[in-house]
Design a protein around this motif. Structure first.
Motif, short mmCIF file in Angstrom:
data_model
loop_
_atom_site.label_atom_id
_atom_site.label_comp_id
_atom_site.label_asym_id
_atom_site.label_seq_id
_atom_site.Cartn_x
_atom_site.Cartn_y
_atom_site.Cartn_z
N MET A 1 0.84 -1.17 0.00
CA MET A 1 0.00 0.00 0.00
C MET A 1 0.89 1.23 0.00
N ASN A 2 0.42 2.24 -0.69
CA ASN A 2 1.16 3.49 -0.77
C ASN A 2 0.44 4.53 0.08
N PHE A 3 1.16 5.07 1.06
CA PHE A 3 0.59 6.09 1.93
C PHE A 3 0.97 7.48 1.42
N ILE A 4 -0.03 8.35 1.35
CA ILE A 4 0.20 9.75 1.04
C ILE A 4 -0.24 10.51 2.29
N ILE A 5 0.73 10.96 3.07
CA ILE A 5 0.44 11.57 4.38
C ILE A 5 0.77 13.06 4.32
N SER A 6 -0.19 13.89 4.71
CA SER A 6 0.05 15.33 4.74
C SER A 6 -0.53 15.90 6.02
N GLY A 7 -0.09 17.11 6.35
CA GLY A 7 -0.56 17.76 7.57
C GLY A 7 -1.01 19.19 7.33
N LYS A 8 -2.06 19.60 8.05
CA LYS A 8 -2.53 20.99 8.02
C LYS A 8 -2.42 21.50 9.45
N ASN A 9 -1.65 22.54 9.64
CA ASN A 9 -1.42 23.11 10.98
C ASN A 9 -0.73 22.11 11.92
N ILE A 10 -0.05 21.13 11.35
CA ILE A 10 0.66 20.14 12.16
C ILE A 10 1.82 19.60 11.32
N GLU A 11 2.94 19.39 12.00
CA GLU A 11 4.08 18.78 11.33
C GLU A 11 3.93 17.27 11.44
N VAL A 12 4.08 16.58 10.32
CA VAL A 12 4.00 15.12 10.32
C VAL A 12 5.36 14.59 10.76
N THR A 13 5.46 14.27 12.04
CA THR A 13 6.72 13.79 12.60
C THR A 13 6.94 12.34 12.20
N PRO A 14 8.19 11.87 12.28
CA PRO A 14 8.45 10.46 11.99
C PRO A 14 7.64 9.52 12.90
N GLY A 15 7.41 9.93 14.15
CA GLY A 15 6.62 9.11 15.08
C GLY A 15 5.18 8.98 14.61
N LEU A 16 4.60 10.09 14.17
CA LEU A 16 3.22 10.05 13.66
C LEU A 16 3.15 9.21 12.39
N LYS A 17 4.12 9.41 11.51
CA LYS A 17 4.14 8.66 10.25
C LYS A 17 4.25 7.16 10.53
N ASP A 18 5.14 6.78 11.45
CA ASP A 18 5.30 5.37 11.80
C ASP A 18 4.02 4.79 12.39
N SER A 19 3.38 5.57 13.26
CA SER A 19 2.14 5.12 13.90
C SER A 19 1.04 4.89 12.86
N ILE A 20 0.93 5.81 11.91
CA ILE A 20 -0.08 5.68 10.85
C ILE A 20 0.21 4.45 9.99
N GLU A 21 1.46 4.31 9.59
CA GLU A 21 1.80 3.17 8.73
C GLU A 21 1.65 1.84 9.47
N GLN A 22 1.92 1.83 10.78
CA GLN A 22 1.75 0.61 11.55
C GLN A 22 0.27 0.27 11.70
N LYS A 23 -0.54 1.24 12.14
CA LYS A 23 -1.97 1.00 12.37
C LYS A 23 -2.69 0.69 11.06
N LEU A 24 -2.54 1.57 10.08
CA LEU A 24 -3.25 1.37 8.82
C LEU A 24 -2.60 0.27 7.98
N GLY A 25 -1.36 -0.05 8.30
CA GLY A 25 -0.68 -1.16 7.62
C GLY A 25 -1.36 -2.49 7.88
N LYS A 26 -2.10 -2.58 8.99
CA LYS A 26 -2.87 -3.80 9.28
C LYS A 26 -3.91 -4.06 8.21
N LEU A 27 -4.28 -3.02 7.49
CA LEU A 27 -5.32 -3.14 6.47
C LEU A 27 -4.79 -3.73 5.16
N GLU A 28 -3.45 -3.95 5.08
CA GLU A 28 -2.89 -4.42 3.82
C GLU A 28 -3.41 -5.80 3.44
N ARG A 29 -3.93 -6.55 4.40
CA ARG A 29 -4.49 -7.87 4.07
C ARG A 29 -5.75 -7.72 3.21
N TYR A 30 -6.35 -6.53 3.22
CA TYR A 30 -7.55 -6.28 2.44
C TYR A 30 -7.26 -5.74 1.05
#
Length: 185
Positions: free
Chosen positions: A1-30
């Motif tokens: 899966m290809n993630f396109i992550i952007s932020g409005k009024n927030i900096e997308v930190t590596p921690g946030l990016k990792d958390s998103i990819e980990q949580k939403l990465g569970k959906l790759e089975r679908y």
């Protein structure tokens, strides 16, 4: 899966990016590997909001969740997306009623997910539990808003006296009103 992550009024930190990819990465089975998942993070008045959009054949799987903590919002959005995917699977299976599902029908959804015997919980089924009938008399949108307020409802269906079409007025989150008019194409 290809993630396109952007932020409005927030900096997308590596921690946030990792958390998103980990949580939403569970959906790759679908999804198939080339599926694009668009994630937008934003902060508005101290509220941490995440919006996730996943285009699938002819539809869009989308969720928007807000909380005081972005990591909580990420957890919430993942649960909602997963629930929507189970409903989408049930819809595809019901539509095909035992006929093989083609890749053209499933788009970016994995065929294995559609064909799996895994039953979705019954609480995800759409069931109409009550049907209500009422007379519709012609009225102006402003009168319909007043009637909606008097009834204490969040929306009101009426026949628009100006257009003779069925319209809906609704109460918006900011306290103002909205009008839905049909558009036939």
């Amino acid at each position: 899966m290809n993630f396109i992550i952007s932020g409005k009024n927030i900096e997308v930190t590596p921690g946030l990016k990792d958390s998103i990819e980990q949580k939403l990465g569970k959906l790759e089975r679908y999804f198939t590997p080339e599926t694009e998942i668009t994630v937008t993070l934003s902060v508005e008045k101290g509220r941490q909001k995440i919006e996730v959009t996943i285009p699938v054949k002819g539809n869009i799987i989308r969720s928007e969740q807000t909380s005081n903590d972005m990591y909580v919002s990420i957890d919430l959005v993942e649960e909602i997306i997963e629930r929507q995917l189970r409903k989408y699977k049930n819809k595809l299976v019901a539509r095909n009623q035992g006929h093989p599902t083609s890749a053209a029908e499933t788009g970016s959804i994995r065929k294995e997910f559609i064909e799996s015997e895994e039953e979705s919980p019954e609480d995800d089924e759409i069931r109409i539990v009550r049907t209500k009938k009422f007379g519709i008399k012609p009225m102006y949108p402003e009168d319909a808003c007043l009637q909606m307020e008097l009834l204490g409802h969040s929306f009101f269906v009426f026949s628009n006296a100006e257009t003779d079409e069925v319209n809906v007025v609704y109460k918006r989150n900011d306290g103002s009103f909205g009008l839905i008019e049909p558009e036939f194409s």
